[in-house]
Design a protein around this motif. Structure first.
Motif, PDB file in Angstrom:
ATOM      1  N   GLU A 204      -6.949   4.954   6.337  1.00  0.00           N
ATOM      2  CA  GLU A 204      -6.840   5.237   7.766  1.00  0.00           C
ATOM      3  C   GLU A 204      -7.883   4.383   8.469  1.00  0.00           C
ATOM      4  O   GLU A 204      -8.932   4.064   7.890  1.00  0.00           O
ATOM      5  CB  GLU A 204      -7.027   6.722   8.058  1.00  0.00           C
ATOM      6  CG  GLU A 204      -8.313   7.319   7.547  1.00  0.00           C
ATOM      7  CD  GLU A 204      -8.425   8.807   7.835  1.00  0.00           C
ATOM      8  OE1 GLU A 204      -7.640   9.311   8.668  1.00  0.00           O
ATOM      9  OE2 GLU A 204      -9.306   9.450   7.246  1.00  0.00           O
ATOM     10  N   TYR A 246      -2.847   3.826   8.177  1.00  0.00           N
ATOM     11  CA  TYR A 246      -2.551   4.746   9.277  1.00  0.00           C
ATOM     12  C   TYR A 246      -3.594   4.549  10.370  1.00  0.00           C
ATOM     13  O   TYR A 246      -4.796   4.529  10.099  1.00  0.00           O
ATOM     14  CB  TYR A 246      -2.571   6.194   8.792  1.00  0.00           C
ATOM     15  CG  TYR A 246      -1.491   6.508   7.788  1.00  0.00           C
ATOM     16  CD1 TYR A 246      -0.200   6.817   8.214  1.00  0.00           C
ATOM     17  CD2 TYR A 246      -1.752   6.499   6.430  1.00  0.00           C
ATOM     18  CE1 TYR A 246       0.809   7.101   7.299  1.00  0.00           C
ATOM     19  CE2 TYR A 246      -0.754   6.787   5.509  1.00  0.00           C
ATOM     20  CZ  TYR A 246       0.519   7.088   5.946  1.00  0.00           C
ATOM     21  OH  TYR A 246       1.512   7.360   5.036  1.00  0.00           O
ATOM     22  N   GLN A 247      -3.129   4.393  11.589  1.00  0.00           N
ATOM     23  CA  GLN A 247      -4.029   4.107  12.702  1.00  0.00           C
ATOM     24  C   GLN A 247      -3.445   4.703  13.975  1.00  0.00           C
ATOM     25  O   GLN A 247      -2.243   4.957  14.066  1.00  0.00           O
ATOM     26  CB  GLN A 247      -4.189   2.580  12.846  1.00  0.00           C
ATOM     27  CG  GLN A 247      -5.278   2.127  13.805  1.00  0.00           C
ATOM     28  CD  GLN A 247      -5.341   0.616  13.924  1.00  0.00           C
ATOM     29  OE1 GLN A 247      -5.020  -0.117  12.984  1.00  0.00           O
ATOM     30  NE2 GLN A 247      -5.739   0.115  15.078  1.00  0.00           N
TER      31      GLN A 247
END
Length: 278
Positions: A204, A246-247
């Protein structure tokens, strides 16, 4: 001239990273492109010119500056072209070199993939690292014990800053002006990739972007590619491998970026994009 608006690395208009896309920018000066990008206010916008079958030139502008390369605006451009002309391949001439941009249909939507230029990874001076941490308001104890802070390039230089856990990432609250000054002095024109490892090939990320006039980027394709190059250079993945980043959840625009890491050569960054209303 038509200004298109797409959200990249998402399948929903309120997710991912918005980008402006102009598919016919031959009549625009650099100053006009900059004005359009500033008025849109997105992290970046892409402007295509000199289009011919299978080829085009592209320039990228953030609200405050031209950027050599932008992953999410390139993905948005690929999907925008496919929406109008069907899936296919195009060779883009960019300020950092040629990029292969490919689109394919997956179900009822298009997915775009770009192949970056040859990446490189290098260390960071201790004094610069310490100043970077100061402006990020991070302590040495909050960093990952296993992954060092390094510089990685796959079209843009991104400092990769791995932190020890998700709580540190969630709590990121940096000094905007101080970080902008450091980045301008170091020639870092893109984002800082502050990352946390969730699994062997899952991360992330949060990406401050003060050089572009943006507090935080919701999805950064070039930073994800640079992270893939960093992991390959360190031997932390066994190519061929696929990295998932994931951002954007921290700014209300969740995104998913996929990076295919080959044994050698450029990273392949993939994602979808959807039109958004003005």
């Amino acid at each position: 001239m038509e200004i298109l608006r797409y959200a990249a690395f998402t399948d929903r208009p309120d997710g991912g990273n918005p980008a402006g896309v102009v598919l016919d920018a031959d009549g625009l000066s650099a100053g006009q492109m900059q004005v359009i990008a500033a008025e849109l206010g997105y992290a970046e916008s892409a402007f295509l010119s000199r289009r011919s079958p299978g080829r085009a030139t592209v320039r990228y502008f953030a609200p405050e500056a031209e950027i050599p390369f932008c992953g999410h605006a390139t993905i948005a451009t690929g999907v925008a072209l496919a929406d109008r002309e069907g899936a296919g391949d195009i060779l883009l001439s960019t300020p950092v070199g040629p990029l292969d941009l490919r689109t394919r249909q997956v179900g009822n939507r298009f997915v775009a993939s770009l192949v970056t230029v040859e990446p490189r990874v290098e260390g960071i001076d201790d004094d610069v690292r310490n100043e970077l941490l100061q402006h990020l308001r991070l302590t040495v104890e909050e960093l990952s014990a296993d992954l060092p802070v390094q510089l990685s390039f796959a079209g843009n230089i991104h400092p990769i800053v791995p932190v020890r856990d998700g709580a540190v990432l969630r709590g990121l609250d940096y000094d905007y002006d101080g970080l902008k000054g450091l980045m301008m002095a170091q020639g870092w024109g893109a984002t800082i990739a502050v990352v946390h490892r969730l699994g062997p090939d899952v991360f992330e990320a949060r990406n401050p972007f003060p050089p572009g006039g943006v507090r935080e980027d919701p999805a950064t394709g070039s930073a994800a590619a640079s992270l893939g190059a960093y992991l390959r250079a360190r031997g932390d993945v066994a190519p061929p491998a696929t990295l998932t980043v994931y951002q954007g959840s921290d700014v209300g625009r969740p995104s998913v970026i996929t990076v295919d890491i080959p044994p050698t050569g450029g990273m392949t960054v993939s994602g979808g994009a959807v039109p958004i209303s003005a």
